[in-house]
Design an enzyme around this catalytic site. Structure first.
Site, PDB file in Angstrom:
ATOM      1  N   CYS A  95       0.799  -1.233   0.000  1.00  9.94           N
ATOM      2  CA  CYS A  95       0.000   0.000   0.000  1.00  9.94           C
ATOM      3  C   CYS A  95       0.826   1.274   0.000  1.00  9.94           C
ATOM      4  O   CYS A  95       0.520   2.212  -0.748  1.00  9.94           O
ATOM      5  CB  CYS A  95      -0.983   0.004   1.166  1.00  9.94           C
ATOM      6  N   HIS A 134      -2.067   1.044   7.107  1.00 11.46           N
ATOM      7  CA  HIS A 134      -2.504   1.032   5.713  1.00 11.46           C
ATOM      8  C   HIS A 134      -2.718   2.466   5.251  1.00 11.46           C
ATOM      9  O   HIS A 134      -3.198   3.312   6.012  1.00 11.46           O
ATOM     10  CB  HIS A 134      -3.806   0.235   5.556  1.00 11.46           C
ATOM     11  N   ASP A 156      -7.858   3.770  -3.694  1.00 13.64           N
ATOM     12  CA  ASP A 156      -6.919   2.891  -3.003  1.00 13.64           C
ATOM     13  C   ASP A 156      -6.477   1.786  -3.960  1.00 13.64           C
ATOM     14  O   ASP A 156      -7.216   0.832  -4.194  1.00 13.64           O
ATOM     15  CB  ASP A 156      -7.587   2.290  -1.762  1.00 13.64           C
TER      16      ASP A 156
END
Length: 306
Positions: A95, A134, A156
């Site tokens: 991420c 995250h 995302d």
């Protein structure tokens, strides 16, 4: 997806890239190379359709993987290093890498991006509080015409799960959104802090499943440098002892955990297969996930879990 390690474990002092680090935008983005890597073409304007199509193209072209922490150390979040790895090489990232690169791309298109630090709650038990490990993004889409509202979307491209976003969705509560073959919604819940807690949910098997939670507090590049060092070097981080790779396609999703590959199709059906030795693993990563490793790569001998 950065699953949460225990934050009580000590980490090395002065992690590389935290003190005196220039912002990620200090080095120029090679936008043409990025668009060639993702196969995106179109008018370079900050619109909703541009955001959605960039999101899809990135997700389909650049795989999720944690191989660098597993085999070495925390990857760099400096933009030149991210471009060398994710754009110019057949590699992927997790991420912090994916969404840092995507932020630079979106800003080059004229979007305004705010980074949030989220807690992955997928698979968490009752009362299990995980750290914020995250990164997710709030993207402002400029008004299409004078007087129109500025709309904010959740984007995302770095959540390593079949429950992740396929396209950016409006940052609006209690609205089910179909993004590709997936369905998501955002809900707001009371929180002991000064603001409500947002939760991203995915509809899976007819059931809404929590993926991660966040508040609307901006986090900056140096914050994620610290998070990245922790996730990539802490021996209690799952990324230090488990191999994770994901690849998203328009009608199916591939997930590799250690030596088990699961293919999930758009109808929800799934097929699982086990891999053999390290040579088999390297070949599958290259052929199925688009991740090329040097010949002779050796993995930890305890990659035996499902």
């Amino acid at each position: 997806m950065t699953d949460a390690p225990d934050t009580k474990t000590s980490t090395p002092a002065s992690p590389a890239g935290t003190a005196g680090t220039a912002p990620h935008s200090a080095s120029p983005l090679d936008l043409d190379a990025y668009l060639a890597r993702t196969g995106w073409s179109g008018e370079r304007r900050a619109t909703v359709e541009t955001l959605r199509s960039l999101h899809r193209a990135h997700l389909e072209a650049i795989p999720f993987e944690n191989l660098q922490p597993l085999l070495d150390t925390a990857p760099s979040l400096a933009l030149p290093d991210l471009q060398d790895k994710l754009v110019r090489s057949r590699r992927g990232g997790y991420c912090f890498e994916q969404n840092t690169l995507f932020t630079a791309v979106l800003e080059a298109f004229g979007f305004r991006v705010t980074r949030f630090a989220a807690r992955v709650v997928l698979g968490a038990g009752p009362g299990d509080v995980r750290p914020r490990t995250h990164m997710t993004l709030a993207v402002q889409v400029p008004a299409a015409a004078p007087g129109d509202p500025v709309r904010t979307y959740l984007a995302d491209v770095g959540y390593g799960s079949v429950g992740g976003l396929y396209e950016a969705i409006p940052l609006v509560a209690d609205v089910e959104v179909a993004d590709g073959v997936r369905s998501h919604r955002l809900i707001r819940r009371p929180h002991h802090g000064p603001s409500d807690l947002w939760t991203l949910q995915a509809r899976q098997g007819g059931v809404w499943t929590d993926q991660y939670t966040f508040t609307e507090e901006p986090f900056e590049h140096p914050d994620f440098e610290v998070f990245n060092w922790h996730v990539g070097t802490n021996p209690r981080s799952p990324f230090r002892y488990s191999l994770i790779a994901q690849r998203t396609f328009p009608t199916r999703h591939l997930a590799l955990h250690n030596r088990t590959v699961v293919e999930t199709r758009e109808d929800g059906s799934a097929e699982e297969r086990r891999l053999g030795d390290d040579e088999d693993l390297v070949a599958v990563l290259a052929r199925d996930f688009g991740i090329e490793l040097p010949p002779g790569t050796r993995f930890p001998t305890d990659l035996t879990g499902a």
